[in-house]
Scaffold this motif. Structure first.
Motif, PDB file in Angstrom:
ATOM      1  N   ILE A  76       0.879  -1.182  -0.026  1.00  0.00           N
ATOM      2  CA  ILE A  76       0.041   0.122   0.016  1.00  0.00           C
ATOM      3  C   ILE A  76       0.803   1.207   0.008  1.00  0.00           C
ATOM      4  CG2 ILE A  76      -1.945   1.293   1.155  1.00  0.00           C
ATOM      5  CD1 ILE A  76      -2.519  -1.473   2.602  1.00  0.00           C
ATOM      6  N   HIS A  77       0.880   1.886  -0.994  1.00  0.00           N
ATOM      7  CA  HIS A  77       1.693   3.187  -1.224  1.00  0.00           C
ATOM      8  C   HIS A  77       1.033   4.315  -0.541  1.00  0.00           C
ATOM      9  CE1 HIS A  77       3.383   6.607  -3.525  1.00  0.00           C
ATOM     10  NE2 HIS A  77       4.653   6.150  -2.988  1.00  0.00           N
ATOM     11  N   HIS A  78       1.714   5.055   0.453  1.00  0.00           N
ATOM     12  CA  HIS A  78       1.054   5.814   1.388  1.00  0.00           C
ATOM     13  C   HIS A  78       0.601   7.119   0.812  1.00  0.00           C
ATOM     14  CE1 HIS A  78       0.877   8.297   5.183  1.00  0.00           C
ATOM     15  NE2 HIS A  78       1.061   9.362   4.235  1.00  0.00           N
ATOM     16  N   ARG A  79       0.790   7.691  -0.209  1.00  0.00           N
ATOM     17  CA  ARG A  79       0.293   8.883  -1.106  1.00  0.00           C
ATOM     18  C   ARG A  79      -1.144   8.814  -1.081  1.00  0.00           C
ATOM     19  NH1 ARG A  79       2.002  13.098  -3.710  1.00  0.00           N
ATOM     20  NH2 ARG A  79       3.947  13.363  -2.587  1.00  0.00           N
ATOM     21  N   GLU A  80      -1.637   7.453  -1.969  1.00  0.00           N
ATOM     22  CA  GLU A  80      -2.829   7.495  -2.187  1.00  0.00           C
ATOM     23  C   GLU A  80      -4.042   7.447  -1.091  1.00  0.00           C
ATOM     24  OE1 GLU A  80      -0.392   7.554  -5.149  1.00  0.00           O
ATOM     25  OE2 GLU A  80      -0.050   5.786  -3.920  1.00  0.00           O
ATOM     26  N   VAL A  81      -3.465   6.386   0.077  1.00  0.00           N
ATOM     27  CA  VAL A  81      -4.562   6.349   0.931  1.00  0.00           C
ATOM     28  C   VAL A  81      -4.417   7.553   1.934  1.00  0.00           C
ATOM     29  CG1 VAL A  81      -4.590   4.079   1.115  1.00  0.00           C
ATOM     30  CG2 VAL A  81      -2.797   5.042   2.304  1.00  0.00           C
ATOM     31  N   ASP A  86      -7.316   7.102  -2.624  1.00  0.00           N
ATOM     32  CA  ASP A  86      -7.932   5.641  -2.560  1.00  0.00           C
ATOM     33  C   ASP A  86      -8.016   5.302  -1.067  1.00  0.00           C
ATOM     34  OD1 ASP A  86      -8.317   2.899  -3.244  1.00  0.00           O
ATOM     35  OD2 ASP A  86      -6.657   2.839  -4.727  1.00  0.00           O
ATOM     36  N   GLU A  87      -8.561   4.099  -0.683  1.00  0.00           N
ATOM     37  CA  GLU A  87      -8.988   3.816   0.471  1.00  0.00           C
ATOM     38  C   GLU A  87      -8.160   2.451   1.069  1.00  0.00           C
ATOM     39  OE1 GLU A  87     -13.082   3.126   0.874  1.00  0.00           O
ATOM     40  OE2 GLU A  87     -13.487   5.266   0.585  1.00  0.00           O
ATOM     41  N   LEU A  88      -8.260   2.275   2.070  1.00  0.00           N
ATOM     42  CA  LEU A  88      -7.342   1.084   2.743  1.00  0.00           C
ATOM     43  C   LEU A  88      -8.356  -0.064   2.496  1.00  0.00           C
ATOM     44  CD1 LEU A  88      -6.282   1.974   6.286  1.00  0.00           C
ATOM     45  CD2 LEU A  88      -4.729   1.589   4.496  1.00  0.00           C
ATOM     46  N   PRO A  89      -7.892  -1.266   2.391  1.00  0.00           N
ATOM     47  CA  PRO A  89      -8.541  -2.640   2.061  1.00  0.00           C
ATOM     48  C   PRO A  89      -9.510  -2.803   3.135  1.00  0.00           C
ATOM     49  CG  PRO A  89      -6.320  -2.806   1.715  1.00  0.00           C
ATOM     50  CD  PRO A  89      -6.152  -1.719   2.552  1.00  0.00           C
ATOM     51  N   PRO A  90     -10.793  -3.491   2.866  1.00  0.00           N
ATOM     52  CA  PRO A  90     -11.588  -3.821   3.940  1.00  0.00           C
ATOM     53  C   PRO A  90     -11.168  -4.604   4.837  1.00  0.00           C
ATOM     54  CG  PRO A  90     -11.929  -5.233   1.917  1.00  0.00           C
ATOM     55  CD  PRO A  90     -11.015  -4.097   1.534  1.00  0.00           C
ATOM     56  N   GLU A  91     -11.800  -4.360   6.045  1.00  0.00           N
ATOM     57  CA  GLU A  91     -11.535  -5.307   7.486  1.00  0.00           C
ATOM     58  C   GLU A  91     -12.813  -6.149   7.621  1.00  0.00           C
ATOM     59  OE1 GLU A  91      -8.915  -5.365   9.065  1.00  0.00           O
ATOM     60  OE2 GLU A  91      -7.734  -3.520   9.112  1.00  0.00           O
ATOM     61  N   PRO A  92     -12.684  -7.408   8.143  1.00  0.00           N
ATOM     62  CA  PRO A  92     -11.265  -7.992   8.547  1.00  0.00           C
ATOM     63  C   PRO A  92     -10.601  -8.430   7.584  1.00  0.00           C
ATOM     64  CG  PRO A  92     -13.029  -9.695   9.032  1.00  0.00           C
ATOM     65  CD  PRO A  92     -13.670  -8.304   8.483  1.00  0.00           C
ATOM     66  N   HIS A 109       7.175  15.748   3.321  1.00  0.00           N
ATOM     67  CA  HIS A 109       6.114  15.356   2.529  1.00  0.00           C
ATOM     68  C   HIS A 109       5.452  14.159   2.590  1.00  0.00           C
ATOM     69  CE1 HIS A 109       9.195  18.127   1.090  1.00  0.00           C
ATOM     70  NE2 HIS A 109       8.218  18.818   0.311  1.00  0.00           N
ATOM     71  N   THR A 110       5.214  13.846   3.968  1.00  0.00           N
ATOM     72  CA  THR A 110       4.278  12.593   4.126  1.00  0.00           C
ATOM     73  C   THR A 110       3.319  13.002   5.058  1.00  0.00           C
ATOM     74  OG1 THR A 110       6.233  11.203   3.745  1.00  0.00           O
ATOM     75  CG2 THR A 110       4.410  10.204   4.985  1.00  0.00           C
ATOM     76  N   ALA A 111       2.140  13.147   4.636  1.00  0.00           N
ATOM     77  CA  ALA A 111       1.099  13.951   5.361  1.00  0.00           C
ATOM     78  C   ALA A 111       0.335  12.616   6.151  1.00  0.00           C
ATOM     79  CB  ALA A 111      -0.030  14.586   4.638  1.00  0.00           C
ATOM     80  N   ARG A 112      -0.461  12.754   7.230  1.00  0.00           N
ATOM     81  CA  ARG A 112      -1.366  12.180   7.901  1.00  0.00           C
ATOM     82  C   ARG A 112      -0.935  10.765   8.333  1.00  0.00           C
ATOM     83  NH1 ARG A 112      -6.928  12.071   4.517  1.00  0.00           N
ATOM     84  NH2 ARG A 112      -7.872  11.802   6.665  1.00  0.00           N
ATOM     85  N   LEU A 113       0.256  10.764   8.790  1.00  0.00           N
ATOM     86  CA  LEU A 113       0.871   9.425   9.173  1.00  0.00           C
ATOM     87  C   LEU A 113       0.203   8.812  10.424  1.00  0.00           C
ATOM     88  CD1 LEU A 113       4.537  10.003   9.081  1.00  0.00           C
ATOM     89  CD2 LEU A 113       3.332   8.054   7.921  1.00  0.00           C
ATOM     90  N   GLY A 114      -0.497   9.781  11.583  1.00  0.00           N
ATOM     91  CA  GLY A 114      -1.294   9.484  12.559  1.00  0.00           C
ATOM     92  C   GLY A 114      -2.572   8.569  12.177  1.00  0.00           C
ATOM     93  N   TYR A 115      -3.022   8.821  11.010  1.00  0.00           N
ATOM     94  CA  TYR A 115      -4.272   7.977  10.527  1.00  0.00           C
ATOM     95  C   TYR A 115      -3.846   6.597  10.712  1.00  0.00           C
ATOM     96  CZ  TYR A 115      -6.925  12.352   9.676  1.00  0.00           C
ATOM     97  OH  TYR A 115      -7.561  13.387   9.935  1.00  0.00           O
TER      98      TYR A 115
END
Length: 335
Positions: A76-81, A86-92, A109-115
């Motif tokens: 999962i490349h960080h920029r898209e999510v 794009d969205e993270l894959p579905p859980e579970p 240049h890496t935003a929203r890591l805390g998510y």
């Protein structure tokens, strides 16, 4: 030296082999399927055959999301999510499936890591302490085709300093540095902020361009641990001495011999640095000291993103059955 350790680390642990010629024997490991969940920057590329490219067997790469439930790992490349394109894959997620966080941008240049705390199982980046470590480039000791050592014509190149820049921002330290340096010496600037690059604007054309110069400004857009990009390696391939602005000299020496580059922090002022470059142009014997190391090494620059996918596949195969969680992603990446 740290750069020899890095090379051995690649050969023996996580990284894929450099070319089929280097390691002709097939690498035996268990078969795995890797799902490329997000193509970096939305650019779809043909997925490689890891056995053909790197002699890594048992590796299936796919970007078909219907394979989600069968995949051993997802990249999962960080920029898209992070940007919401794009969205993270579905859980579970499927049992024992690994999610790999891949990112080659600097922390600035890496935003929203805390998510994404506690979401991923493995990290993959340019940082040496990543779970899967693959930098922008590295030296290979004493290979069959080492870098060309300094020749007389090499030492007498008529052009002094080049800088290729595509992302110009007045807030960057490198732009402030350039404004100071140009007061004392001529700097030929290429890219969006300067002269146009040759028609073939790929890495090869940059290397050919820089090959006309004694020095190249390998200035990073931000200063962070291990963030040393292709700018440095293009200079090395071109036979120009890189003048670097990025992490500390000690950090650069993980990847290069100390005499292979000139760090801006080595000088009390930009004017002193300019004087040193002018002195080297007048004194080829002194300049040679920055270049003689080249005879013992060749350079490898991993192919984006082909080699990264195959590197991840090998790492997942070797860690089958182990699924930890990446904690404190933000603190680690900014450390």
């Amino acid at each position: 030296y740290m750069y020899i350790y890095i090379y051995n680390f690649f050969r023996g642990l996580l990284a894929c082999d450099l070319t089929p010629d280097h390691h002709p024997k097939k690498i035996e490991h268990s078969a795995v399927t890797i799902l490329i969940w997000t193509h970096p920057f939305g650019r779809f590329r043909k997925l490689p055959d890891c056995y053909v490219r790197y002699q890594i067997g048992g590796c299936t790469l796919t970007d078909d999301r219907r394979a989600y439930t069968q995949a051993d790992a997802l990249i999962i490349h960080h920029r898209e999510v992070a940007t919401g394109t794009d969205e993270l894959p579905p859980e579970p997620r499927p049992c024992a499936q690994k999610w790999i966080w891949m990112n080659y941008e600097s922390p600035a240049h890496t935003a929203r890591l805390g998510y994404f705390e506690g979401v991923f199982n493995l990290t993959m980046s340019y940082r040496t302490d990543s779970d899967i470590f693959l930098p922008y480039g590295y030296l290979i000791p004493r290979e069959r085709a080492p870098l060309r050592g300094p020749t007389r014509s090499h030492l007498l190149r008529p052009r002094l300093v080049a800088w290729v820049i595509s992302n110009w921002s007045e807030s960057h330290a490198r732009v402030a540095f350039y404004y100071q340096l140009r007061r004392y010496i001529q700097v030929d600037v290429f890219g969006r902020a300067g002269r146009p690059l040759p028609e073939d604007s790929g890495g090869g054309s940059v290397v050919r361009l820089v090959g006309r110069y004694l020095f190249y400004l390998a200035l990073e857009n931000s200063q962070h641990t291990d963030y040393i990009t292709e700018k440095l390696w293009n200079a090395v391939l071109a036979g120009a001495v890189p003048v670097v602005l990025g992490p500390s000299r000690q950090n650069y020496e993980r990847f290069l011999p100390p005499e292979a580059f000139i760090h801006v922090d080595d000088f009390p002022t930009v004017r002193a640095l300019a004087r040193y470059l002018l002195m080297l142009r007048r004194n080829p014997a002194r300049l040679r000291r920055h270049l003689t190391w080249r005879g013992g090494y060749s350079v490898h620059q991993p192919a984006f993103w082909v080699e990264h996918y195959c590197t991840a596949c090998r790492a997942v195969s070797r860690t089958r059955g182990r699924t930890g969680v990446v904690k404190d992603l933000t603190r680690w990446f900014h450390s």
